[in-house]
Design a protein around this motif. Structure first.
Motif, PDB file in Angstrom:
ATOM      1  N   LEU A  52       2.872  -2.732  13.562  1.00  0.00           N
ATOM      2  CA  LEU A  52       2.018  -2.088  12.255  1.00  0.00           C
ATOM      3  C   LEU A  52       0.646  -2.734  12.508  1.00  0.00           C
ATOM      4  O   LEU A  52       0.574  -4.209  12.651  1.00  0.00           O
ATOM      5  N   ASN A  53      -0.416  -2.234  12.168  1.00  0.00           N
ATOM      6  CA  ASN A  53      -1.458  -2.999  11.878  1.00  0.00           C
ATOM      7  C   ASN A  53      -1.520  -3.745  10.406  1.00  0.00           C
ATOM      8  O   ASN A  53      -0.529  -3.525   9.637  1.00  0.00           O
ATOM      9  N   ALA A  54      -2.479  -4.352  10.275  1.00  0.00           N
ATOM     10  CA  ALA A  54      -2.384  -5.362   8.825  1.00  0.00           C
ATOM     11  C   ALA A  54      -2.381  -4.465   7.728  1.00  0.00           C
ATOM     12  O   ALA A  54      -1.491  -4.917   6.858  1.00  0.00           O
ATOM     13  N   THR A  55      -3.116  -3.469   7.527  1.00  0.00           N
ATOM     14  CA  THR A  55      -2.946  -2.655   6.311  1.00  0.00           C
ATOM     15  C   THR A  55      -1.816  -2.012   6.279  1.00  0.00           C
ATOM     16  O   THR A  55      -1.007  -1.736   5.218  1.00  0.00           O
ATOM     17  N   GLY A  56      -1.310  -1.345   7.334  1.00  0.00           N
ATOM     18  CA  GLY A  56      -0.002  -0.799   7.386  1.00  0.00           C
ATOM     19  C   GLY A  56       1.325  -1.781   7.021  1.00  0.00           C
ATOM     20  O   GLY A  56       2.259  -1.334   6.079  1.00  0.00           O
ATOM     21  N   GLY A  57       1.195  -3.040   7.357  1.00  0.00           N
ATOM     22  CA  GLY A  57       2.149  -3.921   6.893  1.00  0.00           C
ATOM     23  C   GLY A  57       2.003  -4.066   5.490  1.00  0.00           C
ATOM     24  O   GLY A  57       3.209  -4.364   4.791  1.00  0.00           O
ATOM     25  N   GLU A  58       0.717  -4.316   4.799  1.00  0.00           N
ATOM     26  CA  GLU A  58       0.564  -4.604   3.360  1.00  0.00           C
ATOM     27  C   GLU A  58       1.255  -3.269   2.676  1.00  0.00           C
ATOM     28  O   GLU A  58       1.897  -3.703   1.746  1.00  0.00           O
ATOM     29  N   LEU A  84      -2.137   6.814   0.712  1.00  0.00           N
ATOM     30  CA  LEU A  84      -1.281   7.946   0.498  1.00  0.00           C
ATOM     31  C   LEU A  84      -1.190   8.680   1.838  1.00  0.00           C
ATOM     32  O   LEU A  84      -0.094   9.315   2.002  1.00  0.00           O
ATOM     33  N   ASN A  85      -2.115   8.800   2.710  1.00  0.00           N
ATOM     34  CA  ASN A  85      -2.199   9.083   3.908  1.00  0.00           C
ATOM     35  C   ASN A  85      -1.153   8.426   4.976  1.00  0.00           C
ATOM     36  O   ASN A  85      -0.149   9.014   5.562  1.00  0.00           O
ATOM     37  N   PHE A  86      -1.129   7.028   4.689  1.00  0.00           N
ATOM     38  CA  PHE A  86      -0.246   6.272   5.555  1.00  0.00           C
ATOM     39  C   PHE A  86       1.361   6.510   5.005  1.00  0.00           C
ATOM     40  O   PHE A  86       2.396   6.764   5.755  1.00  0.00           O
ATOM     41  N   LEU A  87       1.491   6.703   3.769  1.00  0.00           N
ATOM     42  CA  LEU A  87       2.867   6.789   3.034  1.00  0.00           C
ATOM     43  C   LEU A  87       3.184   8.363   3.611  1.00  0.00           C
ATOM     44  O   LEU A  87       4.484   8.379   3.730  1.00  0.00           O
ATOM     45  N   GLU A  88       2.323   9.249   3.597  1.00  0.00           N
ATOM     46  CA  GLU A  88       2.907  10.448   3.821  1.00  0.00           C
ATOM     47  C   GLU A  88       3.422  10.571   5.465  1.00  0.00           C
ATOM     48  O   GLU A  88       4.453  11.233   5.648  1.00  0.00           O
ATOM     49  N   VAL A  89       2.728   9.829   6.301  1.00  0.00           N
ATOM     50  CA  VAL A  89       2.785   9.812   7.660  1.00  0.00           C
ATOM     51  C   VAL A  89       4.296   9.099   7.832  1.00  0.00           C
ATOM     52  O   VAL A  89       5.296   9.355   8.676  1.00  0.00           O
ATOM     53  N   SER A  90       4.534   7.973   7.010  1.00  0.00           N
ATOM     54  CA  SER A  90       5.484   6.997   7.172  1.00  0.00           C
ATOM     55  C   SER A  90       6.731   7.903   6.641  1.00  0.00           C
ATOM     56  O   SER A  90       7.910   7.659   7.219  1.00  0.00           O
ATOM     57  N   HIS A  91       6.691   8.752   5.559  1.00  0.00           N
ATOM     58  CA  HIS A  91       7.760   9.496   5.323  1.00  0.00           C
ATOM     59  C   HIS A  91       8.092  10.458   6.116  1.00  0.00           C
ATOM     60  O   HIS A  91       9.152  10.773   6.209  1.00  0.00           O
ATOM     61  N   GLY A  92       7.034  11.059   6.667  1.00  0.00           N
ATOM     62  CA  GLY A  92       6.998  11.962   7.718  1.00  0.00           C
ATOM     63  C   GLY A  92       8.184  11.604   8.799  1.00  0.00           C
ATOM     64  O   GLY A  92       8.983  12.211   9.480  1.00  0.00           O
ATOM     65  N   LYS A  93       7.944  10.540   9.225  1.00  0.00           N
ATOM     66  CA  LYS A  93       8.496   9.891  10.404  1.00  0.00           C
ATOM     67  C   LYS A  93       9.743   9.280  10.146  1.00  0.00           C
ATOM     68  O   LYS A  93      10.446   8.738  10.911  1.00  0.00           O
ATOM     69  N   GLY A  94      10.170   9.435   8.741  1.00  0.00           N
ATOM     70  CA  GLY A  94      11.510   8.736   8.404  1.00  0.00           C
ATOM     71  C   GLY A  94      11.587   7.339   8.196  1.00  0.00           C
ATOM     72  O   GLY A  94      12.687   6.851   7.953  1.00  0.00           O
ATOM     73  N   TRP A  95      10.232   6.691   8.119  1.00  0.00           N
ATOM     74  CA  TRP A  95      10.578   5.123   7.899  1.00  0.00           C
ATOM     75  C   TRP A  95      10.737   4.652   6.547  1.00  0.00           C
ATOM     76  O   TRP A  95      11.254   3.672   6.188  1.00  0.00           O
ATOM     77  N   ILE A  96      10.301   5.598   5.273  1.00  0.00           N
ATOM     78  CA  ILE A  96      10.476   5.280   4.010  1.00  0.00           C
ATOM     79  C   ILE A  96      11.122   6.547   3.368  1.00  0.00           C
ATOM     80  O   ILE A  96      11.223   7.653   3.830  1.00  0.00           O
ATOM     81  N   ARG A  97      11.632   6.263   2.148  1.00  0.00           N
ATOM     82  CA  ARG A  97      12.362   7.273   1.412  1.00  0.00           C
ATOM     83  C   ARG A  97      11.962   6.876  -0.170  1.00  0.00           C
ATOM     84  O   ARG A  97      11.534   5.870  -0.610  1.00  0.00           O
TER      85      ARG A  97
END
Length: 96
Positions: free
Chosen positions: A39-45, A80-93
């Motif tokens: 992950l990049n720094a912002t994604g990690g945060e 919000l965009n990162f959360l949507e992508v992360s949710h779509g990839k199944g990383w978060i719920r």
């Protein structure tokens, strides 16, 4: 994406993903049985805040403070965009 993310939503890392700092990568990563996502720094945060306790609104406020951002709309849109992508990839719920 079609995920409806509201300010009151709380997210957590979805098993089997494991979120951690990887010293050899000098970055936060998501580990899973088939591989690794660096992950990049912002994604990690952002994923640091996906602890099941922090709301999306609180996450955005924390990012704005961390990056001393005056444009909260830009921070919000990016998060919000990162959360949507992360949710779509199944990383978060969403935490119930």
């Amino acid at each position: 994406m079609t995920t409806n993310i509201s300010p009151t939503c709380r997210y957590e890392i979805r098993p089997p993903f494991l979120f951690r700092w990887e010293e050899s990568q000098q970055a936060h990563v998501l580990l899973y049985p088939e591989g690794i996502v660096k992950l990049n720094a912002t994604g990690g945060e952002i994923l640091k805040c996906c602890d099941g306790r922090t709301s999306v609104a609180e996450l955005i406020e924390q990012l704005a403070r961390r990056y001393n951002a005056s444009d909260i709309d830009a921070i919000s849109k990016g998060a919000l965009n990162f959360l949507e992508v992360s949710h779509g990839k199944g990383w978060i719920r969403a935490k119930a």
